[in-house]
Design an enzyme around this catalytic site. Sequence first.
Site, PDB file in Angstrom:
ATOM      1  N   GLY A 247     -10.268   1.988  -4.177  1.00  0.00           N
ATOM      2  CA  GLY A 247      -9.196   1.844  -5.155  1.00  0.00           C
ATOM      3  C   GLY A 247      -8.287   3.042  -5.314  1.00  0.00           C
ATOM      4  CD  GLU A 289     -17.597  -0.669  -1.328  1.00  0.00           C
ATOM      5  OE1 GLU A 289     -18.648  -1.204  -0.957  1.00  0.00           O
ATOM      6  OE2 GLU A 289     -16.847  -1.152  -2.206  1.00  0.00           O
ATOM      7  N   PRO A 290     -13.268   3.472   0.304  1.00  0.00           N
ATOM      8  CG  PRO A 290     -12.810   5.484   1.389  1.00  0.00           C
ATOM      9  CD  PRO A 290     -13.939   4.675   0.814  1.00  0.00           C
ATOM     10  N   GLY A 291     -10.254   1.940   1.265  1.00  0.00           N
ATOM     11  CA  GLY A 291      -9.604   1.146   2.322  1.00  0.00           C
ATOM     12  C   GLY A 291      -8.187   1.648   2.482  1.00  0.00           C
ATOM     13  NE  ARG A 329       0.133  -4.454  -0.341  1.00  0.00           N
ATOM     14  CZ  ARG A 329       0.685  -3.561  -1.125  1.00  0.00           C
ATOM     15  NH1 ARG A 329       1.822  -2.988  -0.778  1.00  0.00           N
ATOM     16  NH2 ARG A 329       0.111  -3.218  -2.260  1.00  0.00           N
ATOM     17  CE1 TYR A 333      -1.413  -8.739  -4.476  1.00  0.00           C
ATOM     18  CE2 TYR A 333      -0.606  -7.470  -2.613  1.00  0.00           C
ATOM     19  CZ  TYR A 333      -1.551  -8.312  -3.167  1.00  0.00           C
ATOM     20  OH  TYR A 333      -2.621  -8.687  -2.426  1.00  0.00           O
ATOM     21  CB  CYS A 360      12.757 -21.461   6.368  1.00  0.00           C
ATOM     22  SG  CYS A 360      13.487 -21.430   7.977  1.00  0.00           S
ATOM     23  CD  GLU A 361       8.653 -19.272   1.052  1.00  0.00           C
ATOM     24  OE1 GLU A 361       8.415 -20.144   1.904  1.00  0.00           O
ATOM     25  OE2 GLU A 361       8.184 -19.275  -0.083  1.00  0.00           O
ATOM     26  CE1 TYR A 389      -6.663  -4.611   1.322  1.00  0.00           C
ATOM     27  CE2 TYR A 389      -5.632  -2.619   0.506  1.00  0.00           C
ATOM     28  CZ  TYR A 389      -6.750  -3.403   0.681  1.00  0.00           C
ATOM     29  OH  TYR A 389      -7.965  -2.966   0.208  1.00  0.00           O
TER      30      TYR A 389
END
Length: 430
Positions: A247, A289-291, A329, A333, A360-361, A389
């Site tokens: 996190g 647990e760093p990602g 992302r 978010y 197409c969005e 991510y």
Amino acid sequence: MHDFMSVNNERHLVMGGCDMAQVAQKYGTPLYVMDENVIRANCRVYKNAIDTCYSGNGLILYASKALCNLETVRIVASEGLGIDVVSGGELYTALRAGMDVSKICMHGNNKTRAELEMAISSGVGRIVVDNLFELDQIDAIAAEHGVRQKVLFRIKPGIDAHTHNFVMTGQIDSRFGFALETGEARAAILRAFKCNSICVAGVHCHIGSQIFEADPFEEAARVLMRFIAEIRDESGVELTELNLGGGFGVVYTPEDDPIEFGDYIEAVSRIVKTAAVEHSLKMPFIMMEPGRSIVAEAGITLYTVGAIKDIPEVRRYVTVDGGIGDNPRYILYGSKYAALIANKADAEVTQSVTIAGKCCESGDLIGENMPLADVSIGDILALLTTGAYNYSMSSNYNRNLRPAMVMVKDGRDRLVMKRETYEDIIRNDV
Ligand code: LLP
């Protein structure tokens, strides 16, 4: 730009000693580019922190959901890290990359029976139990395999980390793990002590992602150490492992100001040591647990600029040859990124634009109100801090091809993931 990047005499962006405009030319766009030395340096910051703050009594587990492919796993493994996997696919990748199975930690809030079988039969070091249904399945599968599976319990410590709602996981209304306040966590652990094929090693929590302050991590450590003491007082069994999750925040734009990872870890270690003395506990084996903080800043995405559309008095759209397929992302978010033009990387910012993709969005945006230099069709746009991510959340929406990934290091570039082909697109169609 990040301090490990520079601009060469041709005004091109340089990363890992390589010219990003040339790399774009060589491999095509859109393209993910990762700087290997930055990934390695981040692994070492964490590893050194375990050595100095906990006398080496711990293990860093790279949270592979941030970016999972064979080469990234090989790199983190060669730095001595273990890995956090949350699916059969991530587990398979870790195994195929040669990760030491004893350093694999299996997560997930609804692991399937097949995933649990795969994890137990391959001998993963730890499984983090999310719920009682799963506890019973692990006990049964481990018994069938004649092993005692080491597990940790995922605890919701009741902490509100100040981050986006979608990535906040430590509060009571979270679907991950066992609540402390209700006695649910305590009851689950006492029950697990009676399972013949389960070895309860410790507890785990993960309070959220992209967190900038040390306080919520310190509070989580304090709460879990107190909980370990309560379990010991009630059952006589002292749990020996404490996994504090990931996190840690990173810099996406100049507005982001996280504290150094080493400083977080030191602050948290002081809490763990004080709590150990206060509750007369042995120092637990520590995991983190760093990602994102291992890979995010190490990665950029290169796009070719296509049409530029001005809507007078409204906005300027700069379109690129990627979008939500390689980076969902912003639409998910509202995440902010910084961009620059890789073939004129020192050009002054002159405008604020909306960068849009090719799907197409209407929501297919990379960002709005983004400061950018003068840009023309055919320029190479570099979007910074896309190492975490982005690829891992990518899709084939509109049957667009997923980009290739290139690793750069000391002036050399090498392909680590091929660009998808149209054949790949129809591979599973029958
Ligand atoms: N451990 C557990 C149990 C997790 O659930 C996560 C992330 C991590 C570790 C790693 O957290 P990190 O150090 O990367 O913050 N897709 C979102 C992020 C979701 C994070 C989910 N869990 C995004 O793009 O921001």
